[in-house]
Motif scaffolding. Structure first.
Motif, PDB file in Angstrom:
ATOM      1  N   HIS A  15       0.840  -1.208   0.000  1.00  0.00           N
ATOM      2  CA  HIS A  15       0.000   0.000   0.000  1.00  0.00           C
ATOM      3  C   HIS A  15       0.874   1.257   0.000  1.00  0.00           C
ATOM      4  CE1 HIS A  15      -3.063   2.815   1.804  1.00  0.00           C
ATOM      5  NE2 HIS A  15      -3.638   2.379   0.701  1.00  0.00           N
ATOM      6  N   ARG A  16       1.927   1.265   0.812  1.00  0.00           N
ATOM      7  CA  ARG A  16       2.855   2.409   0.830  1.00  0.00           C
ATOM      8  C   ARG A  16       3.496   2.624  -0.543  1.00  0.00           C
ATOM      9  NH1 ARG A  16       4.992  -0.054   5.794  1.00  0.00           N
ATOM     10  NH2 ARG A  16       3.880   0.946   7.498  1.00  0.00           N
ATOM     11  N   ASP A  17       3.885   1.536  -1.184  1.00  0.00           N
ATOM     12  CA  ASP A  17       4.491   1.650  -2.511  1.00  0.00           C
ATOM     13  C   ASP A  17       3.508   2.258  -3.517  1.00  0.00           C
ATOM     14  OD1 ASP A  17       6.946   0.714  -1.701  1.00  0.00           O
ATOM     15  OD2 ASP A  17       6.803  -1.199  -2.761  1.00  0.00           O
ATOM     16  N   PHE A  18       2.237   1.899  -3.406  1.00  0.00           N
ATOM     17  CA  PHE A  18       1.234   2.490  -4.284  1.00  0.00           C
ATOM     18  C   PHE A  18       1.103   3.984  -4.027  1.00  0.00           C
ATOM     19  CE2 PHE A  18      -0.294  -1.477  -5.919  1.00  0.00           C
ATOM     20  CZ  PHE A  18      -0.954  -1.121  -7.082  1.00  0.00           C
ATOM     21  N   LYS A  19       1.266   4.380  -2.797  1.00  0.00           N
ATOM     22  CA  LYS A  19       1.109   5.796  -2.442  1.00  0.00           C
ATOM     23  C   LYS A  19       2.282   6.650  -2.917  1.00  0.00           C
ATOM     24  CE  LYS A  19      -0.455   6.252   1.870  1.00  0.00           C
ATOM     25  NZ  LYS A  19      -0.881   5.997   3.233  1.00  0.00           N
ATOM     26  N   THR A  20       3.309   6.051  -3.504  1.00  0.00           N
ATOM     27  CA  THR A  20       4.426   6.829  -4.057  1.00  0.00           C
ATOM     28  C   THR A  20       4.097   7.349  -5.454  1.00  0.00           C
ATOM     29  OG1 THR A  20       5.547   4.934  -5.096  1.00  0.00           O
ATOM     30  CG2 THR A  20       6.110   5.432  -2.775  1.00  0.00           C
ATOM     31  N   ARG A  21       2.907   7.093  -5.911  1.00  0.00           N
ATOM     32  CA  ARG A  21       2.477   7.482  -7.260  1.00  0.00           C
ATOM     33  C   ARG A  21       2.539   8.996  -7.431  1.00  0.00           C
ATOM     34  NH1 ARG A  21      -3.515   6.806  -9.552  1.00  0.00           N
ATOM     35  NH2 ARG A  21      -3.788   8.452  -8.037  1.00  0.00           N
ATOM     36  N   LYS A  22       3.145   9.402  -8.556  1.00  0.00           N
ATOM     37  CA  LYS A  22       3.266  10.828  -8.881  1.00  0.00           C
ATOM     38  C   LYS A  22       2.881  11.043 -10.339  1.00  0.00           C
ATOM     39  CE  LYS A  22       6.934  11.596  -5.599  1.00  0.00           C
ATOM     40  NZ  LYS A  22       8.334  11.821  -5.373  1.00  0.00           N
ATOM     41  N   LEU A  23       2.196  12.139 -10.579  1.00  0.00           N
ATOM     42  CA  LEU A  23       1.828  12.520 -11.936  1.00  0.00           C
ATOM     43  C   LEU A  23       3.018  13.243 -12.569  1.00  0.00           C
ATOM     44  CD1 LEU A  23      -0.550  12.452 -13.892  1.00  0.00           C
ATOM     45  CD2 LEU A  23      -1.238  14.683 -13.005  1.00  0.00           C
ATOM     46  N   GLU A  37       7.617   5.299  -7.180  1.00  0.00           N
ATOM     47  CA  GLU A  37       8.949   5.181  -6.598  1.00  0.00           C
ATOM     48  C   GLU A  37       8.891   4.157  -5.466  1.00  0.00           C
ATOM     49  OE1 GLU A  37      10.547   8.994  -5.543  1.00  0.00           O
ATOM     50  OE2 GLU A  37      10.079   9.825  -7.518  1.00  0.00           O
ATOM     51  N   PRO A  38       8.633   2.897  -5.813  1.00  0.00           N
ATOM     52  CA  PRO A  38       8.434   1.867  -4.787  1.00  0.00           C
ATOM     53  C   PRO A  38       9.745   1.421  -4.140  1.00  0.00           C
ATOM     54  CG  PRO A  38       8.384   0.881  -6.949  1.00  0.00           C
ATOM     55  CD  PRO A  38       8.529   2.362  -7.161  1.00  0.00           C
ATOM     56  N   LYS A  39       9.600   0.906  -2.938  1.00  0.00           N
ATOM     57  CA  LYS A  39      10.745   0.353  -2.213  1.00  0.00           C
ATOM     58  C   LYS A  39      10.709  -1.174  -2.168  1.00  0.00           C
ATOM     59  CE  LYS A  39      11.415   4.222   0.927  1.00  0.00           C
ATOM     60  NZ  LYS A  39      11.399   4.654   2.325  1.00  0.00           N
ATOM     61  N   HIS A  40       9.529  -1.739  -2.264  1.00  0.00           N
ATOM     62  CA  HIS A  40       9.381  -3.174  -2.014  1.00  0.00           C
ATOM     63  C   HIS A  40       8.858  -3.985  -3.199  1.00  0.00           C
ATOM     64  CE1 HIS A  40      10.036  -2.259   2.218  1.00  0.00           C
ATOM     65  NE2 HIS A  40       9.175  -1.285   2.077  1.00  0.00           N
ATOM     66  N   PHE A  41       7.990  -3.403  -4.013  1.00  0.00           N
ATOM     67  CA  PHE A  41       7.297  -4.162  -5.050  1.00  0.00           C
ATOM     68  C   PHE A  41       7.464  -3.524  -6.423  1.00  0.00           C
ATOM     69  CE2 PHE A  41       5.146  -5.204  -1.137  1.00  0.00           C
ATOM     70  CZ  PHE A  41       4.899  -6.558  -1.254  1.00  0.00           C
ATOM     71  N   ASP A  42       7.420  -4.363  -7.441  1.00  0.00           N
ATOM     72  CA  ASP A  42       7.352  -3.881  -8.813  1.00  0.00           C
ATOM     73  C   ASP A  42       5.886  -3.527  -9.046  1.00  0.00           C
ATOM     74  OD1 ASP A  42       7.045  -3.604 -11.572  1.00  0.00           O
ATOM     75  OD2 ASP A  42       8.647  -5.042 -11.993  1.00  0.00           O
ATOM     76  N   ILE A  43       5.533  -2.286  -8.736  1.00  0.00           N
ATOM     77  CA  ILE A  43       4.137  -1.858  -8.723  1.00  0.00           C
ATOM     78  C   ILE A  43       3.459  -2.025 -10.073  1.00  0.00           C
ATOM     79  CG2 ILE A  43       2.607   0.134  -8.420  1.00  0.00           C
ATOM     80  CD1 ILE A  43       3.620  -1.057  -5.821  1.00  0.00           C
ATOM     81  N   GLU A  44       4.134  -1.659 -11.136  1.00  0.00           N
ATOM     82  CA  GLU A  44       3.505  -1.768 -12.455  1.00  0.00           C
ATOM     83  C   GLU A  44       3.201  -3.219 -12.810  1.00  0.00           C
ATOM     84  OE1 GLU A  44       5.505   0.692 -15.317  1.00  0.00           O
ATOM     85  OE2 GLU A  44       5.451   2.392 -13.933  1.00  0.00           O
ATOM     86  N   LEU A  45       4.073  -4.129 -12.436  1.00  0.00           N
ATOM     87  CA  LEU A  45       3.814  -5.553 -12.659  1.00  0.00           C
ATOM     88  C   LEU A  45       2.625  -6.017 -11.817  1.00  0.00           C
ATOM     89  CD1 LEU A  45       4.752  -8.175 -14.036  1.00  0.00           C
ATOM     90  CD2 LEU A  45       6.257  -8.544 -12.083  1.00  0.00           C
ATOM     91  N   ILE A  47       0.129  -4.153 -10.733  1.00  0.00           N
ATOM     92  CA  ILE A  47      -1.084  -3.562 -11.322  1.00  0.00           C
ATOM     93  C   ILE A  47      -1.540  -4.384 -12.524  1.00  0.00           C
ATOM     94  CG2 ILE A  47      -1.977  -1.576 -12.625  1.00  0.00           C
ATOM     95  CD1 ILE A  47      -0.220   0.207 -10.795  1.00  0.00           C
ATOM     96  N   ASP A  48      -0.605  -4.716 -13.401  1.00  0.00           N
ATOM     97  CA  ASP A  48      -0.957  -5.480 -14.607  1.00  0.00           C
ATOM     98  C   ASP A  48      -1.439  -6.888 -14.272  1.00  0.00           C
ATOM     99  OD1 ASP A  48      -0.318  -3.334 -16.231  1.00  0.00           O
ATOM    100  OD2 ASP A  48       1.655  -4.122 -16.789  1.00  0.00           O
ATOM    101  N   ASP A  49      -0.688  -7.601 -13.448  1.00  0.00           N
ATOM    102  CA  ASP A  49      -1.012  -9.003 -13.161  1.00  0.00           C
ATOM    103  C   ASP A  49      -2.305  -9.176 -12.363  1.00  0.00           C
ATOM    104  OD1 ASP A  49       1.202  -9.745 -14.558  1.00  0.00           O
ATOM    105  OD2 ASP A  49       2.273 -10.624 -12.866  1.00  0.00           O
ATOM    106  N   PHE A  50      -2.610  -8.203 -11.512  1.00  0.00           N
ATOM    107  CA  PHE A  50      -3.803  -8.321 -10.676  1.00  0.00           C
ATOM    108  C   PHE A  50      -4.932  -7.407 -11.143  1.00  0.00           C
ATOM    109  CE2 PHE A  50      -0.405 -10.025  -8.101  1.00  0.00           C
ATOM    110  CZ  PHE A  50      -0.983 -11.165  -7.556  1.00  0.00           C
ATOM    111  N   ASN A  51      -4.744  -6.785 -12.319  1.00  0.00           N
ATOM    112  CA  ASN A  51      -5.771  -5.941 -12.925  1.00  0.00           C
ATOM    113  C   ASN A  51      -6.333  -4.932 -11.915  1.00  0.00           C
ATOM    114  OD1 ASN A  51      -7.286  -5.079 -15.100  1.00  0.00           O
ATOM    115  ND2 ASN A  51      -8.993  -6.433 -14.606  1.00  0.00           N
ATOM    116  N   LEU A  52      -5.418  -4.143 -11.326  1.00  0.00           N
ATOM    117  CA  LEU A  52      -5.794  -3.231 -10.253  1.00  0.00           C
ATOM    118  C   LEU A  52      -6.106  -1.834 -10.763  1.00  0.00           C
ATOM    119  CD1 LEU A  52      -3.075  -4.276  -7.681  1.00  0.00           C
ATOM    120  CD2 LEU A  52      -5.464  -5.006  -7.752  1.00  0.00           C
ATOM    121  N   ASP A  53      -6.980  -1.165 -10.049  1.00  0.00           N
ATOM    122  CA  ASP A  53      -7.297   0.231 -10.294  1.00  0.00           C
ATOM    123  C   ASP A  53      -6.390   1.056  -9.389  1.00  0.00           C
ATOM    124  OD1 ASP A  53      -8.353   2.758 -10.559  1.00  0.00           O
ATOM    125  OD2 ASP A  53     -10.335   2.250  -9.777  1.00  0.00           O
ATOM    126  N   ALA A  54      -5.352   1.626  -9.949  1.00  0.00           N
ATOM    127  CA  ALA A  54      -4.382   2.390  -9.161  1.00  0.00           C
ATOM    128  C   ALA A  54      -4.998   3.639  -8.555  1.00  0.00           C
ATOM    129  CB  ALA A  54      -3.174   2.762 -10.014  1.00  0.00           C
TER     130      ALA A  54
END
Length: 153
Positions: A15-23, A37-45, A47-54
């Protein structure tokens, strides 16, 4: 740290990694886009693999994703799982660069078939620990990993 707390921490980290989102303005495409700018997870992967709404990613959704990564259908099943099953999930989660859930299930099925039995959770845990002690699964497995590094704390 007990196993449930470990998975709670992973959910918070995701969740913290998702909150690093910047426009940002993407010069290549000439448009605005989001970067992380995540510290722990490949966020884009993730998002894609789990079909998430960022746009609407909550801690509850992070818990669901972590449960799926750990081999459970959903978070409520993870938190109700037996301690041996949670320990197996943690071992597999920490070693997802070596083995995925499907590979583990095939390995376990092969061991059960060889011994013509169905093992209980305690025995499955012993088999899992033994497989990683003997380095049965190694780093030569080539598939994408959601984790950026080996830090779990």
């Amino acid at each position: 740290m007990n196993t449930i707390d470990f998975f709670k921490l992973q959910s918070k980290n995701l969740h913290r990694d998702f909150k690093t989102r910047k426009l940002v303005f993407n010069n290549e495409f000439g448009e605005l886009s989001y970067e992380f700018e995540p510290k722990h997870f490949d966020i884009e992967l993730v998002i894609d693999d789990f079909n998430l709404d960022a746009e609407n990613f909550t801690l509850m959704k992070a818990q669901h994703v972590i449960a799926k990564m750990a081999g459970f259908e959903k978070w409520t099943i993870l938190i109700k799982a037996s301690e041996p099953d949670l320990k197996i999930a943690k071992i597999l989660y920490e070693n997802q660069h070596k083995v995925d859930q499907l590979m583990w299930l095939f390995y376990l099925a092969e061991v059960e078939e060889m011994n013509q039995t169905i093992y209980d959770s305690e025995t499955k845990l012993a088999i899992c620990e033994d497989a990683f002690e003997r380095e049965y699964f190694d780093d030569s497995v080539s598939f994408d990993c959601y984790l950026l590094d080996k830090k779990y704390g």
